[in-house]
Design a protein around this motif. Structure first.
Motif, PDB file in Angstrom:
ATOM      1  N   UNK A   1     -24.026  -5.094   1.871  1.00 22.89           N
ATOM      2  CA  UNK A   1     -22.732  -5.763   1.998  1.00 22.89           C
ATOM      3  C   UNK A   1     -22.061  -5.383   3.311  1.00 22.89           C
ATOM      4  N   UNK A   2     -22.121  -4.109   3.658  1.00 26.57           N
ATOM      5  CA  UNK A   2     -21.565  -3.681   4.951  1.00 26.57           C
ATOM      6  C   UNK A   2     -22.264  -4.397   6.095  1.00 26.57           C
ATOM      7  N   UNK A   3     -23.588  -4.510   6.012  1.00 27.57           N
ATOM      8  CA  UNK A   3     -24.362  -5.168   7.063  1.00 27.57           C
ATOM      9  C   UNK A   3     -24.080  -6.669   7.107  1.00 27.57           C
ATOM     10  N   UNK A   4     -23.730  -7.264   5.986  1.00 23.97           N
ATOM     11  CA  UNK A   4     -23.458  -8.707   5.942  1.00 23.97           C
ATOM     12  C   UNK A   4     -22.358  -9.100   6.928  1.00 23.97           C
ATOM     13  N   UNK A   5     -21.357  -8.244   7.089  1.00 27.98           N
ATOM     14  CA  UNK A   5     -20.261  -8.554   8.025  1.00 27.98           C
ATOM     15  C   UNK A   5     -20.745  -8.527   9.469  1.00 27.98           C
ATOM     16  N   UNK A   6     -21.675  -7.622   9.779  1.00 28.77           N
ATOM     17  CA  UNK A   6     -22.257  -7.607  11.123  1.00 28.77           C
ATOM     18  C   UNK A   6     -23.052  -8.881  11.389  1.00 28.77           C
ATOM     19  N   UNK A   7     -23.898  -9.257  10.430  1.00 27.86           N
ATOM     20  CA  UNK A   7     -24.723 -10.447  10.599  1.00 27.86           C
ATOM     21  C   UNK A   7     -23.864 -11.702  10.712  1.00 27.86           C
ATOM     22  N   UNK A   8     -22.796 -11.775   9.919  1.00 32.63           N
ATOM     23  CA  UNK A   8     -21.916 -12.946   9.960  1.00 32.63           C
ATOM     24  C   UNK A   8     -21.289 -13.112  11.338  1.00 32.63           C
ATOM     25  N   UNK A   9     -20.899 -11.986  11.955  1.00 28.69           N
ATOM     26  CA  UNK A   9     -20.278 -12.078  13.280  1.00 28.69           C
ATOM     27  C   UNK A   9     -21.318 -12.229  14.391  1.00 28.69           C
ATOM     28  N   UNK A  10     -22.439 -11.577  14.251  1.00 30.14           N
ATOM     29  CA  UNK A  10     -23.468 -11.683  15.288  1.00 30.14           C
ATOM     30  C   UNK A  10     -24.043 -13.097  15.383  1.00 30.14           C
ATOM     31  N   UNK A  11     -24.266 -13.717  14.212  1.00 32.39           N
ATOM     32  CA  UNK A  11     -24.883 -15.045  14.208  1.00 32.39           C
ATOM     33  C   UNK A  11     -23.871 -16.163  13.924  1.00 32.39           C
ATOM     34  N   UNK A  12     -22.599 -15.782  13.734  1.00 29.44           N
ATOM     35  CA  UNK A  12     -21.517 -16.760  13.575  1.00 29.44           C
ATOM     36  C   UNK A  12     -21.885 -17.825  12.545  1.00 29.44           C
ATOM     37  N   UNK A  13     -22.179 -17.348  11.333  1.00 31.76           N
ATOM     38  CA  UNK A  13     -22.593 -18.255  10.266  1.00 31.76           C
ATOM     39  C   UNK A  13     -22.244 -17.633   8.921  1.00 31.76           C
ATOM     40  N   UNK A  14     -22.312 -18.408   7.845  1.00 32.01           N
ATOM     41  CA  UNK A  14     -22.078 -17.822   6.523  1.00 32.01           C
ATOM     42  C   UNK A  14     -23.217 -16.911   6.102  1.00 32.01           C
ATOM     43  N   UNK A  15     -22.861 -15.793   5.488  1.00 30.45           N
ATOM     44  CA  UNK A  15     -23.838 -14.849   4.940  1.00 30.45           C
ATOM     45  C   UNK A  15     -23.545 -14.702   3.458  1.00 30.45           C
ATOM     46  N   UNK A  16     -24.543 -14.967   2.635  1.00 29.01           N
ATOM     47  CA  UNK A  16     -24.387 -14.878   1.183  1.00 29.01           C
ATOM     48  C   UNK A  16     -25.095 -13.631   0.682  1.00 29.01           C
ATOM     49  N   UNK A  17     -24.361 -12.780  -0.027  1.00 28.12           N
ATOM     50  CA  UNK A  17     -24.939 -11.615  -0.694  1.00 28.12           C
ATOM     51  C   UNK A  17     -25.182 -12.016  -2.138  1.00 28.12           C
ATOM     52  N   UNK A  18     -26.447 -12.100  -2.508  1.00 33.46           N
ATOM     53  CA  UNK A  18     -26.835 -12.613  -3.820  1.00 33.46           C
ATOM     54  C   UNK A  18     -27.063 -11.458  -4.785  1.00 33.46           C
ATOM     55  N   UNK A  19     -26.246 -11.404  -5.826  1.00 30.49           N
ATOM     56  CA  UNK A  19     -26.393 -10.399  -6.877  1.00 30.49           C
ATOM     57  C   UNK A  19     -26.695 -11.135  -8.186  1.00 30.49           C
ATOM     58  N   UNK A  20     -26.756 -10.410  -9.278  1.00 31.94           N
ATOM     59  CA  UNK A  20     -26.850 -11.027 -10.599  1.00 31.94           C
ATOM     60  C   UNK A  20     -26.074 -10.144 -11.564  1.00 31.94           C
ATOM     61  N   UNK A  21     -25.882 -10.638 -12.786  1.00 32.83           N
ATOM     62  CA  UNK A  21     -25.026  -9.913 -13.730  1.00 32.83           C
ATOM     63  C   UNK A  21     -25.546  -8.509 -13.998  1.00 32.83           C
ATOM     64  N   UNK A  22     -26.860  -8.350 -14.118  1.00 27.78           N
ATOM     65  CA  UNK A  22     -27.410  -7.039 -14.416  1.00 27.78           C
ATOM     66  C   UNK A  22     -27.113  -6.039 -13.305  1.00 27.78           C
ATOM     67  N   UNK A  23     -27.254  -6.454 -12.051  1.00 32.08           N
ATOM     68  CA  UNK A  23     -26.933  -5.554 -10.943  1.00 32.08           C
ATOM     69  C   UNK A  23     -25.430  -5.382 -10.798  1.00 32.08           C
ATOM     70  N   UNK A  24     -24.677  -6.451 -10.956  1.00 32.83           N
ATOM     71  CA  UNK A  24     -23.233  -6.399 -10.721  1.00 32.83           C
ATOM     72  C   UNK A  24     -22.499  -5.562 -11.752  1.00 32.83           C
ATOM     73  N   UNK A  25     -22.905  -5.654 -13.025  1.00 37.90           N
ATOM     74  CA  UNK A  25     -22.175  -4.971 -14.091  1.00 37.90           C
ATOM     75  C   UNK A  25     -22.938  -3.805 -14.704  1.00 37.90           C
ATOM     76  N   UNK A  26     -24.250  -3.692 -14.430  1.00 34.50           N
ATOM     77  CA  UNK A  26     -24.999  -2.553 -14.931  1.00 34.50           C
ATOM     78  C   UNK A  26     -24.552  -1.281 -14.221  1.00 34.50           C
ATOM     79  N   UNK A  27     -24.243  -0.259 -15.002  1.00 32.41           N
ATOM     80  CA  UNK A  27     -23.735   0.982 -14.419  1.00 32.41           C
ATOM     81  C   UNK A  27     -24.865   1.995 -14.334  1.00 32.41           C
ATOM     82  N   UNK A  28     -24.999   2.640 -13.175  1.00 26.36           N
ATOM     83  CA  UNK A  28     -26.127   3.542 -12.994  1.00 26.36           C
ATOM     84  C   UNK A  28     -25.802   4.681 -12.048  1.00 26.36           C
ATOM     85  N   UNK A  29     -26.620   5.707 -12.138  1.00 23.71           N
ATOM     86  CA  UNK A  29     -26.504   6.860 -11.251  1.00 23.71           C
ATOM     87  C   UNK A  29     -26.941   6.469  -9.846  1.00 23.71           C
TER      88      UNK A  29
END
Length: 588
Positions: A345-373
């Motif tokens: 996600x941090x890198x997405x902002x660099x890529x968006x500005x370097x290439x001046x385009x939309x950058x989509x960070x694709x997650x899913x419910x298991x990654x987004x809401x699954x809690x882990x160490x």
């Protein structure tokens, strides 16, 4: 002693199920155990069955387990829905209040513990979940003092008396269960953890934290499951850094506000799920043609339409690559762990500005809401790169000329200025334009601008676009996945190796532009290739076939009933593929 344990608590939403799991797991995390949790919950505010399954281990784990050691039940539905996961040595700990019935074919033993009655005797039945935590601790022979710090943090604002009452409830549940267990005390005692301090977080928190570290100072969003936690996290944190969050009236406004902020030089993002991304598509196209940086997070869930708002699915892939009308350059990233969610996600902002385009960070419910160490994050790895952003004074232009914001360049990336920069004025519009931004329908100009924009994606640089666990030069089987399936694939891979099957594993982290050169050698070196994904049409497999070929070699294991994969599902079906040369879908 055992080195891992699977524990689940279930009941009706609103009964404190989530807080039961939180207190139990946070305490174990602080002892140094690795945890992975997955919540099953209904798409309603209150009521409906919910459960939280938590895996506790002395080693890193990134998937839920096939079976279950302990089931804590606050109602009969929890037993009826979940008891088949319990193995023969497992136990059910049920609230005696609802007169629990053990199913005839249940392998596990059952203990009725008066959660509600014990809690009421201590002052309020609301503390029944703390009694359940104490009873669970008895089975593990845990020292209940490990909960003191967590209980103090959660209930401290309500006063010391409330903190003490909750600890009393944990102690009462512990003592009652110790007496019930008799000589079985310690049968599920965990080996001692290493005691190291690690984070315990959901993917959405890592995404939000990554945005902060990457310089994001504005978020515009509309609440939607399973993305809302990103907004909630940033609402708390951004103001301290001079930033802000706006809850917009709809998803269209959210996307266009984020574009406006980026146009003004402020790193901004928006986040949503599938239905919201559908509404954002026109705005994503606006980002593409105006070459304005934009970071979008898509936390996938079950579709179509409202679909399964609180269930696992990975069916937005094609939409994220091809959903916009017309053709624009875009980048689609797919982190596979909570750590990667932070860094990507941090890198997405660099890529968006370097290439001046939309950058989509694709997650899913298991990654987004699954809690882990999560191992401690290394903030020194995060850097800020702003690409061809022109700072300082620009040379004066003559004869009323404008700055060439959309200058045709060899690498496809034009110089960019912020509004108010002296001598940097230019037109900006959503229609096709010339180098200064002035609307133009000239065929020659159209081709030049399209070619310029599309050249960007030919040279995108992304570190480690593919995660590789490939111990074999030639493999019986190559398993490919993306996002949250990484952990369950790794576990299935270990079982297949134990069966004598040579397995390689690649996990794709950059979906578009597709890293064909990285994947090709592994596909070529494998006798069989199987793609694991949570959708009905094999979207990732089709993307691989389009970019790599080997169509007949590539098979799919698909699951789209709203539940994440279990290790035994991938293990058994991959083994069948290797032995019989064909594969079937996971039974629904």
């Amino acid at each position: 002693m055992i080195n891992q344990l699977s524990w689940k608590v279930g009941g009706q939403q609103g009964e404190g199920i989530e807080s039961t799991g939180e207190i139990f797991s946070i305490a174990l995390n602080r002892l140094g155990y690795y945890l992975y949790g997955y919540r099953h919950f209904s798409s309603r505010i209150k009521g409906g069955h919910t459960n939280n399954k938590i895996r506790v281990s002395t080693a890193q784990t990134r998937s839920i387990s096939d079976d279950l050691d302990i089931l804590v039940a606050f109602d009969q539905e929890t037993i009826d829905v979940n008891y088949k996961e319990l193995h023969g040595g497992g136990i059910i700990i049920a609230d005696a209040k609802f007169n629990p019935v053990r199913p005839e074919d249940a392998k596990a033993a059952m203990y009725a513990v008066p959660f509600t009655e014990i809690a009421a005797d201590l002052g309020t039945s609301l503390m029944k979940n703390m009694v359940a935590v104490g009873a669970s601790s008895a089975v593990l022979e845990l020292d209940i003092n490990v909960f003191s710090e967590v209980v103090g943090e959660i209930f401290g604002r309500k006063g010391e008396q409330i903190v003490q009452k909750n600890m009393d409830a944990i102690k009462a549940g512990y003592e009652y269960m110790i007496e019930k267990l008799g000589d079985k005390v310690g049968a599920m005692k965990l080996e001692k953890a290493d005691g190291k301090k690690r984070l315990f977080m959901i993917g959405n928190d890592a995404i939000a934290l990554g945005a902060l570290a990457g310089g994001c100072r504005f978020m515009a969003a509309y609440p939607i499951t399973p993305a809302s936690e990103i907004m909630e996290y940033l609402i708390k944190k951004l103001p301290a850094l001079g930033g802000t969050v706006i809850q917009t009236e709809d998803e269209i406004a959210a996307a266009t506000m984020a574009i406006g902020a980026n146009y003004g030089g402020i790193r901004a993002l928006t986040a949503s799920a599938g239905p919201g991304l559908s509404l954002k598509m026109e705005a994503i196209g606006l980002s593409g043609i105006t070459e304005t940086p934009l970071v979008i997070v898509d936390t996938q869930r079950g579709g179509p339409s409202t679909g399964l708002p609180t269930k696992q699915e990975q069916s937005d892939l094609m939409a994220m690559i091809y959903g916009t009308h017309g053709e624009i350059p875009k980048i689609v990233m797919a982190p596979s762990t909570v750590e990667e969610a932070f860094y990507d996600t941090a890198e997405a902002f660099n890529l968006a500005e370097e290439y001046q385009c939309p950058v989509i960070v694709l997650s899913d419910l298991q990654l987004s809401l699954g809690k882990q160490t999560v191992e401690p994050l290394d903030y020194s790895k995060v850097e800020i790169r702003r690409g061809k952003l022109v700072t300082g004074e620009l040379p004066a232009l003559e004869n009323g000329e404008y700055f060439k914001r959309y200058e045709v360049t060899e690498d496809g990336i034009s110089p960019r200025v912020l509004p108010g920069t002296a001598n940097g004025i230019f037109h900006v519009t959503g229609v096709e334009h010339d180098e200064t931004g002035k609307p133009s329908e000239s065929a020659g100009n159209r081709k030049a601008q399209m070619d310029k924009r599309m050249r960007k994606i030919e040279q995108i640089s992304f570190k480690n676009p593919v995660y590789k666990n490939a111990p074999h030069e030639e493999a019986d089987l190559l398993i490919i996945g993306f996002i949250s399936t990484r952990g369950v694939i790794e576990e299935a891979m270990a079982r297949l190796e134990a069966d004598g099957i040579k397995v390689n594993h690649t996990h794709i982290r950059l979906i578009h532009p597709f890293p064909a050169d990285e994947i090709h050698p592994f596909v070529d070196a494998a006798k069989n290739v199987v793609v694991i994904e949570n959708n009905a049409t094999g979207q990732l497999a089709n993307i691989i076939k389009m970019n790599v070929g080997n169509v007949k070699k590539i098979k799919s294991i698909l699951k789209y009933d709203g539940n994440p994969f279990l290790p035994h599902e991938i293990h058994s079906q991959c083994k069948e593929l290797v032995e019989n040369g064909y594969i079937q879908r996971v039974p629904q």
